[in-house]
Design a protein around this motif. Structure first.
Motif, PDB file in Angstrom:
ATOM      1  N   GLN A  66       0.818  -1.286   0.029  1.00  0.00           N
ATOM      2  CA  GLN A  66      -0.160  -0.029   0.032  1.00  0.00           C
ATOM      3  C   GLN A  66       0.818   1.215   0.085  1.00  0.00           C
ATOM      4  O   GLN A  66       0.477   2.122  -0.573  1.00  0.00           O
ATOM      5  N   SER A  67       2.103   1.316   0.731  1.00  0.00           N
ATOM      6  CA  SER A  67       2.705   2.474   0.805  1.00  0.00           C
ATOM      7  C   SER A  67       3.534   2.736  -0.314  1.00  0.00           C
ATOM      8  O   SER A  67       3.679   3.968  -0.659  1.00  0.00           O
ATOM      9  N   THR A  68       4.009   1.702  -1.196  1.00  0.00           N
ATOM     10  CA  THR A  68       4.490   2.140  -2.558  1.00  0.00           C
ATOM     11  C   THR A  68       3.787   2.897  -3.441  1.00  0.00           C
ATOM     12  O   THR A  68       4.076   3.827  -4.019  1.00  0.00           O
ATOM     13  N   ILE A  69       2.365   2.515  -3.532  1.00  0.00           N
ATOM     14  CA  ILE A  69       1.699   3.431  -4.392  1.00  0.00           C
ATOM     15  C   ILE A  69       1.153   4.442  -3.784  1.00  0.00           C
ATOM     16  O   ILE A  69       1.233   5.708  -4.614  1.00  0.00           O
ATOM     17  N   ALA A  70       0.849   4.524  -2.534  1.00  0.00           N
ATOM     18  CA  ALA A  70       0.460   5.813  -1.674  1.00  0.00           C
ATOM     19  C   ALA A  70       1.580   7.010  -1.970  1.00  0.00           C
ATOM     20  O   ALA A  70       1.342   8.117  -2.141  1.00  0.00           O
ATOM     21  N   GLU A  71       2.863   6.533  -1.758  1.00  0.00           N
ATOM     22  CA  GLU A  71       3.928   7.520  -1.913  1.00  0.00           C
ATOM     23  C   GLU A  71       4.044   7.918  -3.127  1.00  0.00           C
ATOM     24  O   GLU A  71       4.519   9.104  -3.221  1.00  0.00           O
ATOM     25  N   CYS A  72       3.862   7.122  -4.278  1.00  0.00           N
ATOM     26  CA  CYS A  72       3.826   7.768  -5.508  1.00  0.00           C
ATOM     27  C   CYS A  72       2.862   8.548  -5.878  1.00  0.00           C
ATOM     28  O   CYS A  72       3.022   9.824  -6.445  1.00  0.00           O
ATOM     29  N   LEU A  73       1.586   8.578  -5.572  1.00  0.00           N
ATOM     30  CA  LEU A  73       0.392   9.289  -5.715  1.00  0.00           C
ATOM     31  C   LEU A  73       0.829  10.695  -4.866  1.00  0.00           C
ATOM     32  O   LEU A  73       0.312  11.779  -5.169  1.00  0.00           O
ATOM     33  N   ILE A  74       1.111  10.648  -3.444  1.00  0.00           N
ATOM     34  CA  ILE A  74       1.590  11.934  -2.845  1.00  0.00           C
ATOM     35  C   ILE A  74       2.458  12.977  -3.525  1.00  0.00           C
ATOM     36  O   ILE A  74       2.186  14.058  -3.607  1.00  0.00           O
ATOM     37  N   LYS A  75       3.145  12.306  -4.275  1.00  0.00           N
ATOM     38  CA  LYS A  75       4.037  13.376  -5.159  1.00  0.00           C
ATOM     39  C   LYS A  75       3.422  14.022  -6.025  1.00  0.00           C
ATOM     40  O   LYS A  75       4.043  15.157  -6.331  1.00  0.00           O
ATOM     41  N   TYR A  76       2.208  13.610  -6.438  1.00  0.00           N
ATOM     42  CA  TYR A  76       1.447  14.441  -7.486  1.00  0.00           C
ATOM     43  C   TYR A  76       0.614  15.232  -7.038  1.00  0.00           C
ATOM     44  O   TYR A  76      -0.200  16.091  -7.681  1.00  0.00           O
ATOM     45  N   ILE A  77       0.265  15.372  -5.558  1.00  0.00           N
ATOM     46  CA  ILE A  77      -0.557  16.043  -4.654  1.00  0.00           C
ATOM     47  C   ILE A  77       0.008  17.276  -4.173  1.00  0.00           C
ATOM     48  O   ILE A  77      -0.585  18.323  -4.010  1.00  0.00           O
ATOM     49  N   SER A  78       1.228  16.954  -3.576  1.00  0.00           N
ATOM     50  CA  SER A  78       1.662  17.907  -2.584  1.00  0.00           C
ATOM     51  C   SER A  78       3.294  17.719  -2.693  1.00  0.00           C
ATOM     52  O   SER A  78       3.715  16.791  -2.452  1.00  0.00           O
ATOM     53  N   ALA A  79       3.771  18.952  -2.691  1.00  0.00           N
ATOM     54  CA  ALA A  79       5.282  19.004  -2.389  1.00  0.00           C
ATOM     55  C   ALA A  79       5.691  19.085  -0.925  1.00  0.00           C
ATOM     56  O   ALA A  79       6.758  18.746  -0.598  1.00  0.00           O
ATOM     57  N   GLN A  80       4.687  19.522  -0.065  1.00  0.00           N
ATOM     58  CA  GLN A  80       4.817  19.556   1.310  1.00  0.00           C
ATOM     59  C   GLN A  80       3.741  18.997   2.146  1.00  0.00           C
ATOM     60  O   GLN A  80       3.074  19.652   2.541  1.00  0.00           O
ATOM     61  N   PRO A  81       3.598  17.580   1.877  1.00  0.00           N
ATOM     62  CA  PRO A  81       2.138  16.955   2.434  1.00  0.00           C
ATOM     63  C   PRO A  81       2.181  17.220   3.852  1.00  0.00           C
ATOM     64  O   PRO A  81       0.962  17.264   4.253  1.00  0.00           O
ATOM     65  N   MET A  82       3.140  17.282   4.738  1.00  0.00           N
ATOM     66  CA  MET A  82       2.953  17.759   6.143  1.00  0.00           C
ATOM     67  C   MET A  82       2.278  18.861   6.264  1.00  0.00           C
ATOM     68  O   MET A  82       1.615  19.094   7.215  1.00  0.00           O
TER      69      MET A  82
END
Length: 384
Positions: free
Chosen positions: A235-251
């Motif tokens: 799950q984390s592999t796909i999620a981490e790839c997705l987050i890169k296209y959503i936010s440069a600073q997710p925190m």
């Protein structure tokens, strides 16, 4: 390649609504070995991975460690409650070097009830039990008869993403007075707050659970280290790839949303890098999921006999295609935010002249080098 060594332990499989985890009896020195990297962070006052992710401070209490250190040398010392560990099923070691390789961290044989855990120092993170481990280390810093008698009751969670790790952390500590209750309730509130992490988490679960999805029942959501033939990607592999296209600073985005503030929309060139960002801000998570679904449905249609049997659905293939998603989406979408259909993705992927039988780890080495090689071939052969 260096030899990979494993600790073998008997364990019990436990199924609960969150998923599956494992109960085992492990020598305290072995637990210390596999969690050494996390322990060092805690010793430096940096906190464990969960605390760091949540942006909270929960350092070690020196007085409590000393108290435990004295206690473990008693003739009747005991820790009957479980130390909670999290282990990712796979890791890439020696990344970026000639020795780079993907290794299996944990395997469970249901027939023999035996679990094998890699001896690497960075294998496990500690969700609960830091003080006990530090107390044992301090108490047995000098030779003592109890040192060879102390096994720990350990609960092992596998491939749990950070959102779920935070929920386990909060659930365990809710009943413990050592943690401020306001912090605990804040953690539960966090779990119900929109964030890039939460959106990615939900999308991956949908891809795993929805009938017709190319990833149906193929994602290691939690505790699925025992069936590598069916569950091929974490799950984390796909999620981490997705987050890169959503936010440069997710925190920072997560913090803004917790404060009831609206994150800044992507504008100008930033939309090219974060092409899912405005869909996320507009709460169109379903559209993001549909785009990812359509891409991998096209991949599965292009190579139907090799989707589940080669590295296409493993980390090397999935990460390469998630990287390929960016140029292909920007090329195919009329405007950023539109949904690109499976057929449009398929027309592009049909240009790729890689034979399905060639998706092997010999051709595409596990780790970043294999991912980069496949991505470059996808871009070149598709004409992007």
């Amino acid at each position: 390649m260096s030899e990979t060594r494993y600790i073998a332990v008997k364990c019990i499989e436990v199924r609960q609504p969150i998923g599956t985890f494992y109960l085992a009896s492990i020598d305290w020195k072995d637990v210390k070995t596999i969690a050494r990297a996390d322990i060092r962070r805690i010793e430096k006052g940096e906190g464990g991975q969960v605390e760091t992710y949540l942006g909270i401070q929960r350092g070690l209490s020196n007085s409590r460690v000393k108290e435990i250190g004295r206690y473990v040398t008693n003739i009747d010392a005991t820790f009957p409650t479980a130390v909670l560990l999290h282990i990712s099923s796979h890791s890439v070691i020696n990344e970026g070097s000639d020795q780079e390789q993907e290794v299996t961290n944990i395997e469970f044989d249901r027939q023999t009830s035996e679990m094998k855990i890699r001896e690497g120092f960075d294998v496990a993170t500690i969700l609960d039990g830091q003080h006990r481990l530090e107390g044992l280390r301090l108490g047995f810093s000098e030779a003592h008869p109890n040192a060879d008698k102390f096994q720990l009751n350990v609960a092992i969670f596998v491939d749990l993403d950070m959102d779920d790790q935070s929920m386990v952390f909060a659930t365990v500590n809710k009943a413990q007075t050592k943690v401020n209750k306001s912090l605990v309730y804040d953690l539960f509130a966090y779990a119900n707050t929109r964030s890039p992490q939460r959106t990615a988490h939900s999308i991956v679960r949908l891809l795993n659970e929805k009938d017709g999805s190319p990833f149906k029942d193929m994602v290691k959501i939690l505790g699925t280290a025992d069936d590598p033939n069916r569950e091929t990607i974490t799950q984390s592999t796909i999620a981490e790839c997705l987050i890169k296209y959503i936010s440069a600073q997710p925190m920072q985005d997560r913090d803004k949303l917790k404060r009831k503030q609206r994150p800044k929309r992507a504008e100008g060139d930033e939309q090219q890098r974060l092409f899912f960002r405005n869909l996320f801000i507009d709460e169109k998570d379903a559209d993001i999921a549909r785009i990812v679904w359509n891409l991998f449905d096209a991949v599965k249609t292009k190579w139907p006999d090799h989707w589940e049997t080669t590295l296409l659905s493993k980390s090397t293939g999935v990460i390469a295609f998630m990287k390929f998603l960016k140029p292909s989406y920007l090329h195919l979408a009329s405007k950023i935010g539109d949904i690109v259909s499976k057929n449009d993705f398929l027309k592009l992927i049909e240009k790729v002249n890689i034979n399905g039988a060639d998706f092997t780890k010999e051709n595409y080495l596990p780790g970043t080098s294999g991912q980069a090689k496949l991505y470059k071939e996808l871009v070149k052969s598709s004409g992007l």
